[in-house]
Design an enzyme around this catalytic site. Structure first.
Site, PDB file in Angstrom:
ATOM      1  N   ALA A  85       0.806  -1.219   0.000  1.00 50.62           N
ATOM      2  CA  ALA A  85       0.000   0.000   0.000  1.00 50.62           C
ATOM      3  C   ALA A  85       0.837   1.267   0.000  1.00 50.62           C
ATOM      4  CB  ALA A  85      -0.925   0.002   1.212  1.00 50.62           C
ATOM      5  N   HIS A 196      -4.982 -11.294   6.716  1.00 53.59           N
ATOM      6  CA  HIS A 196      -3.611 -11.204   6.215  1.00 53.59           C
ATOM      7  C   HIS A 196      -2.907 -12.556   6.168  1.00 53.59           C
ATOM      8  CE1 HIS A 196      -4.077  -6.869   6.786  1.00 53.59           C
ATOM      9  NE2 HIS A 196      -2.957  -6.711   6.114  1.00 53.59           N
ATOM     10  N   ASP A 218      -0.925  -3.646  12.586  1.00 54.72           N
ATOM     11  CA  ASP A 218      -0.767  -2.890  11.333  1.00 54.72           C
ATOM     12  C   ASP A 218      -2.043  -2.070  11.079  1.00 54.72           C
ATOM     13  OD1 ASP A 218       0.484  -1.938   9.050  1.00 54.72           O
ATOM     14  OD2 ASP A 218       0.067  -3.703   7.830  1.00 54.72           O
TER      15      ASP A 218
END
Length: 291
Positions: A85, A196, A218
């Site tokens: 990202a 994830h 995160d």
């Protein structure tokens, strides 16, 4: 229960770390209300001027909230091919001058930095950062196990969000996670949100590296907040059903996780509760040099 400490967290409660002092304090408070006692404020790769501004914002917030333990710079020294990202235009090589500039800008507040060890100058950068008391994490990397092991030998002691933005483990290339499993000096972050990394793999990681797994979120601004549109650095993020992606793509943009929920995901996958709690507490703190 350990003192829950999130060493990789970008925001929460609708606020990213580094945008404003008030928002940074609100993000830390949102995680505290969700059960996390302390956080390291993570910043993504940013243009230099904006990075300086956000670093200053976090440093000022730290003066008001001792639960903000310092800074984690996730970038800008990342592999473009594994940027995830992150904004490609904000990535940089870890030259001596660039590293010195970051150390000067952070003024002793830098707890952790994530870098790709295959980049030109990265191994020398690890030497400099470790000498300055910074925990160096390997992540957002295309490196294989040989280069990663060399980075560990130079002083890197952590892997950023295992299995994400890096090679996996295969028959003839064990990648960063495999190299870390073989090295008792190294702790291994994992995002246990069920998205994830498959929970069964998270549980296997606990079995393979007892006492070395670190639960991290995160998390971005939407953690402990509603679905909607947010920003992560310079990127637009869409959050639907708690899943954060770069707007218009399926690229994950952090998470909306809290540490307490990460513990429950691990327990449901078969990890003993005391081990999951330690991974979100004592092990996490030890990974960045805190008792």
């Amino acid at each position: 229960m350990s003192v829950l400490t999130d060493i990789h967290c970008h925001g929460g409660g609708g606020h990213p770390f580094g945008d404003t002092v008030e928002g940074t304090l609100a993000a830390a408070a949102a995680h505290r209300e969700a059960g996390t006692h302390a956080v390291v404020a993570s910043l993504v790769s940013l243009p230099l001027a904006e990075a300086d501004r956000q670093i200053d914002v976090v440093r000022r917030a730290m003066e008001q909230d001792p639960g903000i333990l310092g800074l984690h710079l996730e970038g800008p020294f990342l592999a473009p091919s594994r940027k995830g990202a992150h904004d490609a235009d904000s990535l940089a090589a870890p030259t001596g001058d660039a590293v010195a500039r970051l150390l000067d800008a952070t003024g002793g507040a830098l707890r952790q930095i994530t870098l790709a060890p295959e980049l030109p100058g990265a191994l020398d950068a690890i030497d400099t950062l470790v000498a300055a008391g910074v925990t160096v994490a390997i992540g957002h990397t295309d490196a294989g196990a040989r280069v990663v092991t060399e980075a560990f030998d130079r002083g890197a002691t952590l892997v950023t969000h295992a299995f994400n933005a890096m090679h996996g483990i295969s028959a003839r290339e064990i990648g960063p996670v495999g190299a870390a499993l073989a090295d008792d000096r190294v702790a291994i972050e994992v995002i246990a949100d069920g998205t994830h990394v498959d929970p069964s793999l998270v549980a296997a990681l606990f079995r393979a590296a007892p006492g070395r797994v670190v639960l991290v979120t995160d998390a971005m601004a939407a953690a402990a907040a509603a679905d909607g549109r947010y920003r992560l650095g310079s990127r637009d993020v869409e959050v639907r059903d708690g899943r954060a992606v770069i707007a218009g793509t399926q690229t994950l943009a952090g998470s909306t996780l809290t540490l307490r929920r990460a513990i429950e995901v691990c327990v449901a996958a078969g990890v003993p509760r005391d081990e999951a709690e330690a991974a979100a507490g004592a092990t996490a703190r030890a990974a960045i040099g805190l008792g």
